[in-house]
Design a protein around this motif. Structure first.
Motif, PDB file in Angstrom:
ATOM      1  N   PRO A  19      20.302   7.439   7.703  1.00 18.53           N
ATOM      2  CA  PRO A  19      20.891   6.460   8.634  1.00 18.53           C
ATOM      3  C   PRO A  19      21.486   5.253   7.924  1.00 18.53           C
ATOM      4  CG  PRO A  19      18.762   7.206   9.436  1.00 18.53           C
ATOM      5  CD  PRO A  19      18.899   7.736   8.054  1.00 18.53           C
ATOM      6  N   MET A  20      20.841   4.799   6.843  1.00 22.41           N
ATOM      7  CA  MET A  20      21.327   3.619   6.138  1.00 22.41           C
ATOM      8  C   MET A  20      22.675   3.905   5.470  1.00 22.41           C
ATOM      9  SD  MET A  20      19.247   1.233   3.398  1.00 22.41           S
ATOM     10  CE  MET A  20      17.866   1.097   4.536  1.00 22.41           C
ATOM     11  N   ILE A  21      22.824   5.101   4.898  1.00 25.96           N
ATOM     12  CA  ILE A  21      24.095   5.495   4.267  1.00 25.96           C
ATOM     13  C   ILE A  21      25.175   5.658   5.326  1.00 25.96           C
ATOM     14  CG2 ILE A  21      25.246   7.239   2.865  1.00 25.96           C
ATOM     15  CD1 ILE A  21      23.215   5.556   1.335  1.00 25.96           C
ATOM     16  N   GLN A  22      24.820   6.245   6.469  1.00 23.88           N
ATOM     17  CA  GLN A  22      25.779   6.408   7.564  1.00 23.88           C
ATOM     18  C   GLN A  22      26.288   5.058   8.040  1.00 23.88           C
ATOM     19  OE1 GLN A  22      24.289   8.913  10.735  1.00 23.88           O
ATOM     20  NE2 GLN A  22      23.483  10.464   9.308  1.00 23.88           N
ATOM     21  N   MET A  23      25.387   4.098   8.170  1.00 28.70           N
ATOM     22  CA  MET A  23      25.781   2.762   8.605  1.00 28.70           C
ATOM     23  C   MET A  23      26.678   2.092   7.567  1.00 28.70           C
ATOM     24  SD  MET A  23      23.314  -0.461   9.630  1.00 28.70           S
ATOM     25  CE  MET A  23      22.657  -0.560   7.955  1.00 28.70           C
ATOM     26  N   LEU A  24      26.348   2.301   6.283  1.00 27.28           N
ATOM     27  CA  LEU A  24      27.116   1.690   5.201  1.00 27.28           C
ATOM     28  C   LEU A  24      28.529   2.253   5.133  1.00 27.28           C
ATOM     29  CD1 LEU A  24      27.035  -0.232   2.727  1.00 27.28           C
ATOM     30  CD2 LEU A  24      26.298   1.733   1.363  1.00 27.28           C
ATOM     31  N   LEU A  25      28.656   3.570   5.325  1.00 28.06           N
ATOM     32  CA  LEU A  25      29.963   4.236   5.218  1.00 28.06           C
ATOM     33  C   LEU A  25      30.692   4.319   6.556  1.00 28.06           C
ATOM     34  CD1 LEU A  25      29.071   7.150   2.737  1.00 28.06           C
ATOM     35  CD2 LEU A  25      30.058   4.905   2.228  1.00 28.06           C
TER      36      LEU A  25
ATOM     37  N   MET B  51       6.249   3.771  -9.275  1.00 29.49           N
ATOM     38  CA  MET B  51       5.950   2.800  -8.223  1.00 29.49           C
ATOM     39  C   MET B  51       7.065   2.775  -7.186  1.00 29.49           C
ATOM     40  SD  MET B  51       5.622  -1.355  -8.457  1.00 29.49           S
ATOM     41  CE  MET B  51       7.378  -1.452  -8.823  1.00 29.49           C
ATOM     42  N   ALA B  52       8.313   2.756  -7.677  1.00 35.56           N
ATOM     43  CA  ALA B  52       9.458   2.678  -6.769  1.00 35.56           C
ATOM     44  C   ALA B  52       9.561   3.920  -5.883  1.00 35.56           C
ATOM     45  CB  ALA B  52      10.741   2.493  -7.574  1.00 35.56           C
ATOM     46  N   ILE B  53       9.408   5.117  -6.474  1.00 34.31           N
ATOM     47  CA  ILE B  53       9.594   6.334  -5.669  1.00 34.31           C
ATOM     48  C   ILE B  53       8.398   6.587  -4.754  1.00 34.31           C
ATOM     49  CG2 ILE B  53      11.131   7.346  -7.403  1.00 34.31           C
ATOM     50  CD1 ILE B  53       8.892   9.155  -8.306  1.00 34.31           C
ATOM     51  N   ILE B  54       7.196   6.214  -5.196  1.00 39.68           N
ATOM     52  CA  ILE B  54       6.007   6.393  -4.335  1.00 39.68           C
ATOM     53  C   ILE B  54       6.088   5.463  -3.123  1.00 39.68           C
ATOM     54  CG2 ILE B  54       3.515   6.025  -4.170  1.00 39.68           C
ATOM     55  CD1 ILE B  54       3.303   7.007  -7.077  1.00 39.68           C
ATOM     56  N   VAL B  55       6.452   4.204  -3.375  1.00 46.72           N
ATOM     57  CA  VAL B  55       6.568   3.241  -2.277  1.00 46.72           C
ATOM     58  C   VAL B  55       7.685   3.656  -1.322  1.00 46.72           C
ATOM     59  CG1 VAL B  55       7.226   0.869  -1.707  1.00 46.72           C
ATOM     60  CG2 VAL B  55       5.590   1.299  -3.538  1.00 46.72           C
ATOM     61  N   ALA B  56       8.846   4.065  -1.890  1.00 50.23           N
ATOM     62  CA  ALA B  56       9.971   4.472  -1.050  1.00 50.23           C
ATOM     63  C   ALA B  56       9.625   5.698  -0.221  1.00 50.23           C
ATOM     64  CB  ALA B  56      11.195   4.756  -1.923  1.00 50.23           C
ATOM     65  N   TYR B  57       8.982   6.683  -0.841  1.00 53.69           N
ATOM     66  CA  TYR B  57       8.632   7.905  -0.109  1.00 53.69           C
ATOM     67  C   TYR B  57       7.550   7.635   0.932  1.00 53.69           C
ATOM     68  CZ  TYR B  57       6.871  12.554   0.920  1.00 53.69           C
ATOM     69  OH  TYR B  57       6.458  13.690   1.586  1.00 53.69           O
ATOM     70  N   GLY B  58       6.504   6.920   0.553  1.00 56.16           N
ATOM     71  CA  GLY B  58       5.405   6.650   1.482  1.00 56.16           C
ATOM     72  C   GLY B  58       5.857   5.863   2.702  1.00 56.16           C
ATOM     73  N   TYR B  59       6.619   4.787   2.457  1.00 57.23           N
ATOM     74  CA  TYR B  59       7.076   3.959   3.575  1.00 57.23           C
ATOM     75  C   TYR B  59       8.052   4.732   4.464  1.00 57.23           C
ATOM     76  CZ  TYR B  59       9.349   0.217   6.161  1.00 57.23           C
ATOM     77  OH  TYR B  59       9.849  -0.560   7.165  1.00 57.23           O
ATOM     78  N   SER B  60       8.996   5.454   3.832  1.00 57.47           N
ATOM     79  CA  SER B  60       9.993   6.198   4.599  1.00 57.47           C
ATOM     80  C   SER B  60       9.343   7.295   5.437  1.00 57.47           C
ATOM     81  CB  SER B  60      11.037   6.803   3.652  1.00 57.47           C
ATOM     82  OG  SER B  60      11.699   5.797   2.912  1.00 57.47           O
TER      83      SER B  60
ATOM     84  N   PHE C 128       6.726   4.658  12.576  1.00 64.36           N
ATOM     85  CA  PHE C 128       6.605   3.269  12.137  1.00 64.36           C
ATOM     86  C   PHE C 128       7.969   2.588  12.257  1.00 64.36           C
ATOM     87  CE2 PHE C 128       5.918  -0.254   9.216  1.00 64.36           C
ATOM     88  CZ  PHE C 128       4.606  -0.603   9.491  1.00 64.36           C
ATOM     89  N   GLN C 129       7.987   1.331  12.683  1.00 65.24           N
ATOM     90  CA  GLN C 129       9.243   0.611  12.855  1.00 65.24           C
ATOM     91  C   GLN C 129       9.818   0.207  11.491  1.00 65.24           C
ATOM     92  OE1 GLN C 129      10.940   0.010  15.746  1.00 65.24           O
ATOM     93  NE2 GLN C 129       9.407   1.385  16.645  1.00 65.24           N
ATOM     94  N   GLY C 130      11.084   0.551  11.238  1.00 59.89           N
ATOM     95  CA  GLY C 130      11.742   0.175   9.987  1.00 59.89           C
ATOM     96  C   GLY C 130      12.831   1.153   9.604  1.00 59.89           C
ATOM     97  N   GLU C 131      13.418   0.955   8.442  1.00 64.67           N
ATOM     98  CA  GLU C 131      14.465   1.830   7.910  1.00 64.67           C
ATOM     99  C   GLU C 131      13.890   2.678   6.780  1.00 64.67           C
ATOM    100  OE1 GLU C 131      17.490   2.155   9.016  1.00 64.67           O
ATOM    101  OE2 GLU C 131      17.463   0.529  10.491  1.00 64.67           O
TER     102      GLU C 131
END
Length: 403
Positions: A50-56, A105-114, A121-124
Motif C-alpha cells: 500500500p505504501m508503494i502504491q500511494m507513493l507511485l 534488527m531492521a528486518i526483524i522489526v519491519a517484519y514483526g510490526y508489518s 494492528f493500526q498502522g502501515e
C-alpha cells in the motif's frame, strides 16, 4: 587441474586449500541464488505494498491480496534474510554487535510490526522496505565474496608450481619415483635438467642455473652449486643436481607464501574495520533513538499505535543501505584490480595505506619486466640478417641461459 601439475609439499596444503575454495564457492552460489530469488519475489511485494502504491499513485487491491503480500514477505524474510539472522546469532554470542545485528534488527522489526498490521494492528506495513533492504544487503555480500574468490585464484597458480613426483636416491645410488608428499627431511633426490625442484633443500652435488622467477620475480637464472639452497617450485637449468631435502609441508617456502596470502584474504581492511565499528555504534544509537522516539510521541499524548509506528520507522531507517553496499563494492574493486595485476596482498591495512606513498624503491628489475629475455635492438654496420646468422650459429650449441 591436471594431476601432473598438483601440489607437492603442498599436496596436503593443496587439498585443504581446495576444500576452503569449495566451501567459499558454495557460499557465493548460495548468496547469488538467495539474491535473485528474493529479487524476483520483491517485485510483486512492491506492487502489492500500500505504501508503494500511494507513493507511485496507483491502486491495486483484490480479495486476499494483503495475505498474499504477507506470505511473499514471510518467504523473503526467512529465505533471503537467513544469512543475516544467523550472523545476528553469532554476533550476539560474541557480544559484539555489528553490521549483521544492525541489518537483522531492521528486518526483524519491519517484519514483526508489518505482520501485526496485516492481522489488525493500526498502522502501515513495511514489507516493501523489508524486501528491498534484504535484496541490497544480499547483493553487497555476494559482490564482496565473489571478488575474494577471484583473488584466491592466484593461490591456485602458486600451487601449480610444484611437481607431483621426485627421484628419490636410495642406498645403492639408484633412483626411485615417489610422490613428493612422501619426501622427508634429509632425503636425497636427483633433479634432472629442466625439472622443477620438488622441495626446499641444499645442493650436495652438481652445478646448474636455476630459474626462480615464478617465486622471486627475478628473471635472470641464478647460478647454484654445492651448499646453495634451493626453493621448491623453481626450475633447474642445464645441469643435474643432487638435493638434500631440508623443509617439507607447512615449513616450505611456497607453503608459507600460500599461508601469507590466505591470512591476508581472511583479514579485514581498515575500511571494513571502520564500517564494523560504525555499525556497532549505529546499532546502539538506533536503539536509543527508537526508545526516545516512542517516549516523545507517547508522552505528547499520541496513541500507542502511532508512537510504535514512528519507532519502527526510525529503527528501519537506521539500517544503512549504502554502508552495506558501498564497502563491499570498494573492497571488491580493489581486490579484483590487484589480483588482475598479479599482486598478492599480504596485509590489507598496508595495501590501503599505499595511497600515501610518494616513492617506491625496487631491489630487482625482475619485478618490473616481463620475466623473459628478448632482443630489443640490433646495432650494426652490417646487414641485420647477416649478424643474426652469426649470433645464431655461435649460440646454437650453448647452454648459457641467455643464449
Amino acid at each position: 587441474m591436471p594431476k601432473k601439475e598438483l601440489s607437492s609439499d603442498g599436496k596436503n596444503h593443496h587439498q585443504s586449500h581446495q576444500e576452503k575454495h569449495h566451501d567459499h564457492n558454495h557460499m557465493i552460489h548460495d548468496f547469488k541464488r538467495r539474491f535473485y530469488v528474493s529479487l524476483a519475489v520483491t517485485v510483486p511485494i512492491l506492487i502489492l505494498s500500500p505504501m508503494i502504491q500511494m507513493l507511485l499513485g496507483f491502486h491495486f487491491v483484490f480479495p486476499g491480496s494483503i495475505y498474499i503480500l504477507f506470505v511473499l514477505a514471510t518467504f523473503v524474510f526467512f529465505y533471503g534474510g537467513w544469512p543475516f539472522l544467523t550472523g545476528l546469532r553469532d554476533e550476539i554470542i560474541k557480544r559484539s554487535p555489528g553490521m549483521m545485528t544492525l541489518i537483522s534488527m531492521a528486518i526483524i522489526v519491519a517484519y514483526g510490526y508489518s505482520s501485526l498490521v496485516i492481522f489488525g494492528f493500526q498502522g502501515e506495513n513495511f514489507f516493501g522496505e523489508l524486501a528491498t533492504l534484504i535484496d541490497i544487503m544480499l547483493l553487497g555480500h555476494w559482490i564482496e565474496m565473489r571478488s575474494i574468490m577471484k583473488a584466491s585464484l592466484s593461490l591456485e597458480e602458486l600451487v601449480k608450481l610444484m611437481p607431483i613426483e621426485a627421484h628419490l636416491i636410495i642406498n645403492d645410488g639408484e633412483t626411485k619415483e615417489i610422490p613428493v608428499s612422501e619426501l622427508k627431511e634429509r632425503d636425497r633426490v636427483l633433479v634432472k635438467p629442466g625439472e622443477k625442484i620438488p622441495a626446499d633443500g641444499v645442493i650436495v652435488k652438481g652445478r646448474s642455473n636455476v630459474d626462480e622467477s615464478m617465486l622471486t620475480g627475478e628473471s635472470v637464472p641464478v647460478g647454484k652449486t654445492v651448499d646453495d639452497e634451493l626453493i621448491g617450485g623453481s626450475i633447474n637449468g642445464e645441469g643435474s643436481l643432487t638435493l638434500s631435502i631440508q623443509k617439507t609441508g607447512e615449513e616450505s617456502y611456497l607453503s608459507q607464501v600460500l599461508q601469507l596470502v590466505q591470512d591476508a584474504q581472511a583479514s579485514k581492511s581498515r575500511t571494513q574495520a571502520l564500517s564494523d565499528r560504525a555499525a556497532k555504534w549505529l546499532f546502539y544509537v538506533a536503539v536509543g533513538a527508537g526508545a526516545i522516539t516512542w517516549a516523545i510521541w507517547f508522552g505528547l499524548g499520541y496513541g500507542f499505535d502511532l508512537a510504535l509506528e514512528r519507532t519502527v520507522t526510525v529503527l528501519v531507517i537506521a539500517c544503512p543501505h549504502a554502508l552495506g553496499l558501498a564497502v563491499p563494492l570498494v573492497i571488491a574493486k580493489s581486490i579484483a584490480l590487484s589480483a588482475s595485476k598479479g599482486l598478492l596482498i599480504r596485509n590489507r591495512m598496508g595495501f590501503e595505506e599505499a595511497r600515501n606513498l610518494d616513492a617506491i624503491v625496487f631491489d630487482k628489475t625482475g619485478t618490473l619486466t616481463k620475466g623473459e629475455f628478448r632482443v630489443t635492438d640490433i646495432v650494426t654496420d652490417r646487414k641485420e640478417e647477416e649478424l643474426l646468422k652469426w649470433a645464431a650459429s655461435l649460440e646454437s650449441q650453448s647452454e648459457h641461459p641467455i643464449a
